[in-house]
Design an enzyme around this catalytic site. Structure first.
Site, mmCIF file in Angstrom:
data_model
loop_
_atom_site.group_PDB
_atom_site.id
_atom_site.type_symbol
_atom_site.label_atom_id
_atom_site.label_comp_id
_atom_site.label_asym_id
_atom_site.label_seq_id
_atom_site.Cartn_x
_atom_site.Cartn_y
_atom_site.Cartn_z
ATOM 1 N N ARG A 137 0.847 -1.184 0.000
ATOM 2 C CA ARG A 137 0.000 0.000 0.000
ATOM 3 C C ARG A 137 0.891 1.245 0.000
ATOM 4 N NH1 ARG A 137 -2.942 0.447 5.034
ATOM 5 N NH2 ARG A 137 -1.476 2.099 5.552
ATOM 6 N N GLU A 155 4.614 7.158 2.734
ATOM 7 C CA GLU A 155 5.417 5.948 2.906
ATOM 8 C C GLU A 155 4.898 4.865 1.975
ATOM 9 O OE1 GLU A 155 5.113 4.649 6.936
ATOM 10 O OE2 GLU A 155 2.933 4.508 6.893
ATOM 11 N N ASN A 157 4.265 0.833 2.113
ATOM 12 C CA ASN A 157 4.124 -0.252 3.088
ATOM 13 C C ASN A 157 4.241 -1.610 2.393
ATOM 14 O OD1 ASN A 157 2.991 1.430 5.554
ATOM 15 N ND2 ASN A 157 1.863 2.094 3.740
ATOM 16 N N SER A 162 -3.199 -2.840 6.136
ATOM 17 C CA SER A 162 -4.508 -3.073 6.749
ATOM 18 C C SER A 162 -5.617 -2.312 6.043
ATOM 19 C CB SER A 162 -4.467 -2.674 8.226
ATOM 20 O OG SER A 162 -4.095 -1.319 8.349
ATOM 21 N N LYS A 333 12.355 2.781 5.737
ATOM 22 C CA LYS A 333 12.437 4.222 5.490
ATOM 23 C C LYS A 333 13.760 4.593 4.814
ATOM 24 C CE LYS A 333 8.481 5.049 7.512
ATOM 25 N NZ LYS A 333 8.132 3.678 7.892
ATOM 26 N N LYS A 391 11.606 9.942 11.174
ATOM 27 C CA LYS A 391 10.966 8.633 11.106
ATOM 28 C C LYS A 391 11.971 7.505 11.338
ATOM 29 C CE LYS A 391 7.151 9.708 7.936
ATOM 30 N NZ LYS A 391 6.439 9.253 6.717
ATOM 31 N N GLU A 395 6.634 0.597 11.703
ATOM 32 C CA GLU A 395 5.307 0.775 11.119
ATOM 33 C C GLU A 395 4.272 0.750 12.240
ATOM 34 O OE1 GLU A 395 5.141 1.556 8.097
ATOM 35 O OE2 GLU A 395 7.114 0.935 7.409
ATOM 36 N N GLY A 396 3.021 1.131 11.883
ATOM 37 C CA GLY A 396 1.919 0.941 12.807
ATOM 38 C C GLY A 396 1.463 2.166 13.562
ATOM 39 N N ARG A 476 -8.048 7.465 4.795
ATOM 40 C CA ARG A 476 -8.073 7.634 6.254
ATOM 41 C C ARG A 476 -7.928 9.116 6.567
ATOM 42 N NH1 ARG A 476 -3.064 4.266 7.784
ATOM 43 N NH2 ARG A 476 -2.497 5.164 5.764
#
Length: 500
Positions: A137, A155, A157, A162, A333, A391, A395-396, A476
């Site tokens: 993603r 970023e 992923n 998710s 990253k 960064k 992740e998360g 989102r």
């Protein structure tokens, strides 16, 4: 201004308390009926205690040209990261050496993943699975600098992406509210042709099923002995229902069964055939064709050495991994920072058009090492931090350091550890002051910013690409006052797209 043009850019007039209460009631009832849900924190004692996912009341306007650009470029990104993964496997390659250095600067996570990869590289060639499945993603904010809408990548992923399942749910919720005249009693408020309904829940399942099919062809497995997909999930997973949509689609649409396992279950329930390296479930003797990780993306997923051993056990098996260790590491990253250099990008793109289209989506990213660019990054981090975010290789959600907090954070750790971070230019998205966030049944009417996610799936080996597809979208949103954006982590909410 005509109604369709007006509707494309803003929600209906601010609702009265009665109108908003009615919308909230409709949202809750639709969400529970259709599974737009997740578990609340500390639900373990009561698995029936699901709650409505955090959502917006209205769709959010996104420029059509930005959405189309993000969709069109996704297969290019898919192939880029497949090539990076292939290159990282060669010990004399540039990215192999860069990942080695990154492993030293971040020993507790990147270093552990790298050491597992080195262990798996010792497996005999006839016991190694050549196929790799990338379920990716790419996340963007729409930058408003110079009054020119342009997607800029936040970023990329490569592991445990998710909300592919719930993305289509929130899209359908807003479509229902519009079509049923819940926004405007006089009729549909939005032009439905401008509302995006993501099929990501189906398309990610399709990619998993294609991987199973490819495994069967590779191993000459008959239809009477169909292998399965193993979902490797977090303990006490809150986002179960998002994942369940993929499981149900696998079975209903593709006749592929699946099993859910934590790292604890790996030790107890699975075994590897010593001769073939194939992975099986102990009790049923079912063969596992694909290991699909919905965990393993951050240090907290590995609570003990047994968890790292479980990951190594799975990686040593002959099952196709989604992703394998190198594919996961390609999403670091540090790799993202290196790709902002056109000379590096030249090595992994086929045409100048591909290179230019990728570069257009990047913002400036600095290392914090002892190179000339790294020294400039250090200077900016300490003296001009308000334009940047720091960064780590995590992740998360909840891991980044923003603006004025950067100098103090860097000074709190030894400088030799600074190169475990990258310094990224902040993107300046437009604020949306007209939407309403609904979380825990409470409406919040604050300015929000929205992040566009584009899913992509690629099935490949060292010689060819079998599948390379755009796989749906996600929006989102979060309060403008919140730096982080993870929905499950408690920072954001699910939203849908209305194009203009």
């Amino acid at each position: 201004m005509g109604k369709d043009q007006a509707c494309a850019n803003m929600p209906p007039s601010p609702p009265s308390k009665h109108q908003l209460d009615e919308l909230i009631r409709e949202i809750n009832q639709w969400a529970i009926t259709n599974g737009l849900t997740m578990y609340p924190p500390k639900f373990e004692a009561n698995p029936s205690s699901a709650s409505v996912s955090p959502v917006t009341v209205y769709p959010t306007p996104i420029p059509k040209k930005c959405y189309d650009e993000a969709v069109d470029i996704q297969p290019v990104f898919n192939e880029l990261y497949a090539r990076i993964t292939q290159d990282m496997a060669h010990s004399d390659s540039f990215l192999h050496k860069e990942t080695e250095a990154m492993a030293l600067s971040d020993p507790e996570f990147t270093g552990r993943l790298w050491s597992l990869y080195l262990e798996t590289s010792k497996i005999a060639a006839n016991r190694k699975q050549a196929l790799k499945l990338g379920i990716f993603r790419s996340d963007y904010l729409i930058d408003k600098k110079n009054d020119n809408d342009q997607i800029k990548q936040v970023e990329f992923n490569t592991v445990s992406v998710s909300f592919a399942g719930l993305s289509g749910k929130i899209d359908r919720l807003h479509t229902f509210l519009n079509k049923a005249n819940k926004y405007d009693i006089k009729g549909p408020y939005y032009n439905e042709s401008n509302m995006i309904v993501s099929e990501s829940g189906f398309l990610l399942s399709k990619a998993l099923a294609k991987a199973v099919e490819s495994y069967k062809l590779q191993q000459k497995i008959s239809a009477s002995n169909d292998p399965i997909v193993a979902f490797i999930v977090q303990r006490n997973e809150r986002n179960v229902f998002d994942q369940k949509i993929l499981e149900l689609n696998l079975l209903d649409k593709f006749n592929v069964k699946s099993i859910r396992l934590t790292f604890d279950d790996v030790h107890e329930k699975l075994f590897i055939d010593n001769e073939t390296g194939k992975l099986y479930v102990k009790d049923s003797k079912q063969e596992i064709a694909v290991v699909y990780y919905r965990t393993g993306y951050t240090t907290t997923d590995y609570t003990s050495e047994k968890d790292w051993e479980a990951r190594l056990f799975l990686e040593k098996s002959f099952a196709i991994k989604a992703p394998d260790l190198l594919t996961q590491l390609s999403g670091s990253k540090k790799i993202q920072q290196l790709l902002t250099d056109g000379n590096v990008l030249d090595k992994y793109t086929s045409t100048s058009e591909q290179k230019d289209s990728l570069l257009k989506t990047f913002v400036k990213i600095y290392p914090l090492d002892d190179t000339a660019l790294g020294k400039e990054g250090k200077r900016l981090a300490l003296t001009d931090p308000l334009k940047y975010v720091l960064k780590p290789q995590r992740e998360g959600g909840g891991n980044n350091v923003y603006k004025e907090n950067i100098p103090g954070f860097l000074k709190s750790i030894e400088e030799r550890h600074w190169d475990a971070y990258i310094l990224m230019e902040l993107i300046e998205p437009e604020l949306n002051k007209d939407n309403v966030i609904l979380r825990d049944n409470k409406p919040y009417n604050e300015a929000i910013i929205s992040e566009l996610g584009i899913y992509g799936c690629i099935l490949f080996d060292d010689k060819e690409v079998l599948v390379n597809e755009f796989s749906g979208s996600l929006l989102r949103s979060k309060f403008n006052t919140s730096n982080e954006g993870g929905v499950a982590a408690g920072f954001g909410c699910l939203d849908s797209i209305i194009l203009y």
